[in-house]
Design an enzyme around this catalytic site. Structure first.
Site, PDB file in Angstrom:
ATOM      1  N   CYS A  97       0.802  -1.232   0.000  1.00  0.00           N
ATOM      2  CA  CYS A  97       0.000   0.000   0.000  1.00  0.00           C
ATOM      3  C   CYS A  97       0.830   1.276   0.000  1.00  0.00           C
ATOM      4  CB  CYS A  97      -0.916   0.010   1.208  1.00  0.00           C
ATOM      5  SG  CYS A  97      -1.846  -1.518   1.429  1.00  0.00           S
ATOM      6  N   HIS A 127      -8.694   3.529  -2.945  1.00  0.00           N
ATOM      7  CA  HIS A 127      -7.334   3.117  -2.585  1.00  0.00           C
ATOM      8  C   HIS A 127      -6.739   2.248  -3.689  1.00  0.00           C
ATOM      9  CE1 HIS A 127      -3.886   1.692  -0.494  1.00  0.00           C
ATOM     10  NE2 HIS A 127      -4.449   0.778   0.286  1.00  0.00           N
ATOM     11  N   CYS A 169      -0.738   2.598   6.426  1.00  0.00           N
ATOM     12  CA  CYS A 169      -0.384   1.254   6.865  1.00  0.00           C
ATOM     13  C   CYS A 169      -0.069   0.431   5.625  1.00  0.00           C
ATOM     14  CB  CYS A 169      -1.513   0.620   7.669  1.00  0.00           C
ATOM     15  SG  CYS A 169      -3.096   0.511   6.798  1.00  0.00           S
ATOM     16  N   GLY A 191       0.135  -3.635   4.028  1.00  0.00           N
ATOM     17  CA  GLY A 191      -0.144  -5.054   4.170  1.00  0.00           C
ATOM     18  C   GLY A 191       1.106  -5.850   4.478  1.00  0.00           C
TER      19      GLY A 191
END
Length: 412
Positions: A105, A368, A398, A400
């Protein structure tokens, strides 16, 4: 070439060695499978935003660009071949190198940071960092490996096994462990949509968005039946979302959970890119007036994979310590809303004013597109810093498998 400046006063000052942004642009972000860009290739989106990046600084000779880093998570072959083709197609010289970056991400922000590091160390003078993603085309496995060694599936290390845990379950873990209730998640999500809807209505996204002219398939059973369209706005924003309407949605990941399709980030398509160079180079090229901001540092840190959403809460303190800036001095926080549960936890843990977080909405409303998100956040942050008169901003998300990343951005 020198070490990064530390402390607010030094960071706000101008140095010939600064890593600066001359543009930060993005395509619209649209809903995967349903939105305006559902039939558009990720590298098609990239070519569009790269072409717009060149057009935004017409006095820059494209041959001055030495390297292009593009974040992508799901692209075929890691996006490297199609991405290089898109770079050349957009008008960037064949003398510029190209690479894709995958840190899940944070890939877009990782790409920007990679270019920043290359400039800061004197490796290059001019580069482009950004990201691209078509989750419509490439999200078939839900970002879970389809070919995985049995030794990892059965690893005695729980953290290793948890790296393929559903992101939704990690969001539920954060909510349960840190006391984030369903009502708060729905209220946060509704506010994201309301802020984004107001920003769109007020035209606040227009300066950062590059319209995309593409072809859309009119009948799924007749893929050759297409029509040319131009997409100029994000299409995942729901202006009518309220806490009450979101409360009616069923949990998406566990029967008694709090995360729903309404209070989680949208699966999306989009691309973004930023033109970067050393300040002394901009001066030498007569482009000093084109500078809109500067990169002042990035930090990335790991955390438990089964609560990956806490990433910003551990990365941001490390960034502030690294740069010598205090949280109270940050005017705008762009914290990716992967899930309302983790975004709320991070805001609470950091003790920051929620009114300064994602003032034009976040990923719950905007979407996203994994590899592009970090670059999208930058494109959204810089004009808002200008509008509000804020000097310092942070982009964070954050990641993954359990990480967090954060960058400090300075308005020119």
């Amino acid at each position: 070439m020198s070490a990064l400046q530390k402390g607010t006063r030094a960071i706000l000052s101008k140095s010939p060695n600064d890593v600066v942004f001359l543009s930060a642009l993005r395509t619209p972000v649209t809903r995967a499978k349903k939105g305006g860009l559902k039939d558009t290739y990720d590298h098609e989106l990239l070519a569009t935003v790269l072409r717009a990046t060149l057009a935004a600084t017409p006095n820059l000779d494209p041959s001055a660009i030495q390297d292009v880093h593009i974040g992508t998570v799901l692209s075929e072959l890691g996006g490297s071949k199609a991405g290089r083709m898109a770079s050349l197609h957009a008008g960037i010289s064949d003398t510029a190198a190209f690479q894709t970056v995958n840190r899940a991400c944070s890939s877009g922000l990782s790409a920007i940071t990679g270019v920043a590091h290359a400039i800061a160390t004197g490796t290059i003078d001019v580069g482009i960092g950004g990201g691209m993603e078509s989750m419509t085309r490439n999200y078939g496995s839900r970002a879970i490996p389809t070919q995985l060694w049995e030794g990892l599936k059965e690893s005695p290390n729980q953290d290793a096994r948890d790296c393929i845990m559903s992101m939704g379950i990690t969001a539920e873990n954060v909510a349960e462990r840190y006391g984030v209730n369903r009502a708060d998640q729905d209220a946060f999500a509704a506010k994201s949509h309301q802020k984004a809807a107001k920003a769109r209505k007020d035209g606040l996204f227009k300066g950062e968005i590059v319209p995309v002219t593409t072809k859309t398939v009119l009948d799924p059973e007749k893929p050759d039946m297409t029509e040319e369209i131009t997409i100029s706005e994000d299409d995942g924003i729901r202006p009518t979302s309220t806490p009450e309407s979101l409360a009616k949605m069923k949990p998406a990941f566990k029967p008694d959970g709090g995360s729903t399709a309404g209070n989680s980030s949208q699966v999306s398509d989009g691309a973004a890119a930023a033109l970067m160079m050393r300040r002394s180079t901009a001066t030498a090229l007569g482009l000093e007036k084109n500078i809109i901001g500067k990169w002042a540092g990035t930090q990335v840190v790991g955390c438990k994979p089964d609560e990956m959403g806490i990433g910003p809460a551990v990365a941001i303190p490390k960034l502030l310590e690294f740069t010598g800036v205090s949280a109270s001095e940050i005017g705008i926080w762009e914290i990716n809303e992967a899930f309302a549960s983790q975004a709320i936890y991070c805001v609470r843990k950091l003790g920051i004013d929620e009114e300064k977080v994602n003032p034009k909405g976040g990923a719950i409303a905007l979407g996203h597109p994994l590899g592009a998100t970090g670059a999208r956040q930058l494109a959204t942050l810089l004009p808002e810093m200008e509008r509000q008169g804020q000097q310092l901003g942070v982009v964070s998300m954050c990641i993954g498998t359990g990480m967090g990343m954060a960058s400090l951005i300075v308005r020119e």
